[in-house]
Design an enzyme around this catalytic site. Structure first.
Site, PDB file in Angstrom:
ATOM      1  N   HIS A   1      35.739  35.181 -27.352  1.00  0.00           N
ATOM      2  CA  HIS A   1      35.426  36.470 -27.986  1.00  0.00           C
ATOM      3  C   HIS A   1      34.397  36.301 -29.112  1.00  0.00           C
ATOM      4  CE1 HIS A   1      38.946  38.120 -25.890  1.00  0.00           C
ATOM      5  NE2 HIS A   1      39.582  37.022 -26.290  1.00  0.00           N
TER       6      HIS A   1
ATOM      7  N   SER B   1       6.036  34.716 -34.994  1.00  0.00           N
ATOM      8  CA  SER B   1       5.882  36.142 -35.239  1.00  0.00           C
ATOM      9  C   SER B   1       4.452  36.426 -35.691  1.00  0.00           C
ATOM     10  CB  SER B   1       6.867  36.601 -36.324  1.00  0.00           C
ATOM     11  OG  SER B   1       6.529  37.888 -36.791  1.00  0.00           O
TER      12      SER B   1
ATOM     13  N   LYS C   1       9.119  32.705 -38.902  1.00  0.00           N
ATOM     14  CA  LYS C   1       9.895  32.897 -37.669  1.00  0.00           C
ATOM     15  C   LYS C   1       9.587  31.826 -36.623  1.00  0.00           C
ATOM     16  CE  LYS C   1      12.211  35.785 -36.535  1.00  0.00           C
ATOM     17  NZ  LYS C   1      11.814  37.081 -35.951  1.00  0.00           N
TER      18      LYS C   1
ATOM     19  N   GLU D   1      15.123  33.795 -24.340  1.00  0.00           N
ATOM     20  CA  GLU D   1      15.221  35.249 -24.249  1.00  0.00           C
ATOM     21  C   GLU D   1      14.628  35.762 -22.942  1.00  0.00           C
ATOM     22  OE1 GLU D   1      13.480  36.864 -27.789  1.00  0.00           O
ATOM     23  OE2 GLU D   1      14.848  35.764 -29.107  1.00  0.00           O
TER      24      GLU D   1
END
Length: 479
Positions: A174, A295, A301, A308
Site C-alpha cells: 500500500h 528541465s 532537475k 516515465e
C-alpha cells in the site's frame, strides 16, 4: 494480347485505372482518390517486403512442381524477385500510385523486370493467404528478437541481484513501509514475472509457426500445390489445418497484443517503483545521465524520463490490444477487409516493446543504488511483525501475539519513542513471555534472515532464486 484484353474492359486504357490492380478485371470505373488512399496499406505493410518475396519464391517452386510454370519461368520469376529484394535492401524501390499494398507493389515491379511470366506467379494464390503468410513470417523473426531483448533484461536483473545481495531496504505494501527485505529480492520480484512472459512468448511462437500459404482466398488450392513443401521451404513447422481459418485467423496477433500488454504491465510497475525510489524523498537509486533528462526551466532537475516513458507507453500497447479485439469480435467467418487493421497494431506493439526493452536494460544496467539510503529508510516499527513472531516462538498463539505486538506499537507511540527503546519492563507489562533475548528482534539482518523458506528474502533463499534463474537463463540462452 493479355494487356489488350484487359484494357478492353472499359475501352479506354487511360481511364481503366483498375487494370494494374490484382483485382481490376471485374471493374470498369475508377476508384475515388479518397477511397484509394483509405484502402491502401502500403504505408505500413511495406515492412514485410522481405517476407512477401520469400513467400513468392517458395510459391513459384511449388507451381513448377505441379507443372504450372516451366523451369525457365520459375528461374526468371525467382531471379526477378531477388532483384526486387535488392531494390528494397538498397532503398531504391520506387513505389507507384497503384501500389495499394506490398503484394501489388512487388508483383508490379516483377512484371516490369521480367514481363509476361510474372503473370503466372499468382496462380491459385490469393492475397488472403499471401498476407497471412507474410505476417506469420514477419512475426516469427520479430518475436524472436523481443525474446532476446527480454532475456537480456532478465539477465541484468539476476546479475545485480547476485552482486548486490547485501543491500537491505524497506519492502512496501500500500506504498507504506512494511517489512525489511533485500534489494535483490525486489529485483527478482520482476525477474520471475518476466520469466513467465518469456515462457508465454515461446508458446506463442509455436502457434505463429503455421503456414497458411496454399489456402487460396478461402476454399483452398485447386492445383494440388504441395502445402507441406511450402511450409518446409519457408521454415514453418506445419500447415494451417483449415483453409478458411488459415486465411482469416488472427488470434495469434491478438495473443501477441495481449502478451505485449502483460509484459508492459510488468515493466510499467518496475518503472513506477524506480521512479519513486529515484526521488529526493527516497534517494534509493540514481539514474545515469544517459537515461535521464533535465528541465528547460529548473536547472537542478534530473528527470527519470526513461522510466516515465516506459510507464506511459504501456497505455498505447493496451489500446492496440483492446482495439483489435473489438475489430475481431464482430467479423463473420473468412477474410474481411477489417483484418487489414491487424498490422498497424502489431507493428506498433512490436516497435514499442523493442524500444522499451532496450531502454529498460540500459537504465537498469547503469543506475546506482545507495546502500546507505536504503538502510536509513529502515525503522524499528517495521519489525512489529518480528516481535509477534518472537512471541510465537515462545509458544504464544499468533493471533494473540499479533495483538500483543500491536499493544507494543501503541505503547511506543504513547511514549513517543522508537519500539526498540521500549524497556524489558515495558514489554513485560504487555506479556510475561518477553525476556532478555527480545533485543535480538531489533536487528534488520536478523529479520530478513528468518525468511528461509523457498522464495523468501534471506540470503540463502535469494541465492537459491538467483541459481534457479541462472540455470533457466543458460537453458534459454546457451550462448
Amino acid at each position: 494480347m493479355e494487356r489488350k484484353e484487359m484494357n478492353a474492359c472499359c475501352g479506354d486504357g487511360e481511364k481503366c485505372a483498375e487494370a494494374g490492380k490484382l483485382w481490376g478485371g471485374r471493374f470498369t470505373g475508377t476508384t475515388d482518390p479518397v477511397m484509394e488512399k483509405f484502402n491502401a496499406s502500403i504505408g505500413f505493410d511495406r515492412r514485410m517486403w522481405k517476407e512477401d518475396i520469400l513467400g513468392s519464391q517458395a510459391y513459384v517452386k511449388a507451381l513448377e512442381k505441379v507443372g504450372l510454370v516451366t523451369e525457365d519461368e520459375k528461374k526468371a520469376i525467382s531471379d526477378g524477385l531477388s532483384k526486387v529484394a535488392d531494390e528494397w535492401k538498397n532503398n531504391i524501390f520506387e513505389l507507384k500510385p497503384g501500389d495499394e499494398d506490398i503484394h501489388t507493389a512487388n508483383e508490379r515491379r516483377l512484371r516490369e523486370l521480367i514481363g509476361q511470366p510474372a503473370g503466372k506467379l499468382h496462380t491459385g494464390r490469393s492475397r488472403n493467404d499471401q498476407v497471412a503468410t507474410d505476417v506469420r513470417l514477419w512475426m516469427k523473426t520479430g518475436l524472436t528478437q523481443l525474446e532476446n531483448y527480454l532475456i537480456e533484461f532478465i539477465q541484468v536483473l539476476v546479475n545485480r541481484a547476485k552482486s548486490e545481495i547485501d543491500i537491505l531496504m524497506p519492502g512496501y505494501t500500500h506504498l507504506q513501509r512494511a517489512q525489511p527485505i533485500r534489494w535483490s529480492q525486489w529485483l527478482l520480484s520482476y525477474a520471475f514475472p518476466l520469466q513467465r512472459d518469456v515462457q508465454r512468448l515461446k508458446e506463442l511462437i509455436t502457434r505463429v509457426d503455421v503456414c497458411p500459404l496454399g489456402c487460396g482466398a478461402l476454399a483452398g488450392n485447386p492445383f494440388n500445390v504441395n502445402r507441406e513443401f511450402l511450409a518446409k521451404e519457408l521454415g514453418f513447422s506445419g500447415v494451417a489445418g483449415n483453409s478458411l481459418d488459415g486465411t482469416s485467423g488472427r488470434d495469434f496477433i491478438v495473443e501477441f497484443l495481449f502478451w505485449s500488454s502483460m509484459t508492459m504491465i510488468h515493466l510499467s510497475k518496475w518503472a513506477e517503483d524506480l521512479i519513486i525510489y529515484s526521488t529526493k524523498e527516497f534517494s534509493f537509486v540514481q539514474l545515469s545521465d544517459a537515461y535521464s533528462t533535465g528541465s528547460s526551466l529548473m536547472p537542478q532537475k534530473k528527470n527519470a524520463d526513461s522510466l516515465e516513458l516506459i510507464r506511459g507507453k504501456s497505455g498505447r500497447v493496451f489500446g492496440n490490444c483492446a482495439g483489435f479485439m473489438m475489430t475481431m469480435k464482430g467479423l463473420p467467418s473468412t477474410y474481411n477487409k477489417d483484418l487489414q487493421e491487424d498490422k498497424e497494431a502489431m507493428f506498433d506493439a512490436f516497435d514499442t516493446l523493442e524500444g522499451v526493452l532496450q531502454v529498460a536494460t540500459g537504465t537498469l544496467s547503469t543506475l546506482e543504488v545507495s546502500k546507505k539510503a536504503t538502510a536509513s529508510a529502515l525503522s524499528p516499527d517495521m519489525l512489529a511483525t518480528d516481535l509477534a513472531y518472537y512471541l510465537v516462538r515462545k509458544g504464544v498463539p499468533f493471533r494473540e501475539a499479533h495483538g500483543l505486538s500491536g499493544s507494543a506499537v501503541h505503547l511506543a507511540e504513547t511514549k513517543k519513542c522508537s519500539m526498540k527503546d521500549l524497556t524489558l519492563e515495558d514489554l513485560k507489562k504487555i506479556s510475561s513471555a518477553f525476556d532478555n533475548d527480545v533485543s535480538s528482534v531489533w536487528n534488520y539482518e536478523n529479520s530478513v534472515e528468518q525468511y528461509t523458506s523457498v522464495g523468501g528474502t534471506s540470503r540463502q533463499s535469494v541465492t537459491q532464486q538467483v541459481e534457479k534463474l541462472t540455470t533457466w537463463l543458460k537453458e534459454v540462452n546457451p550462448k
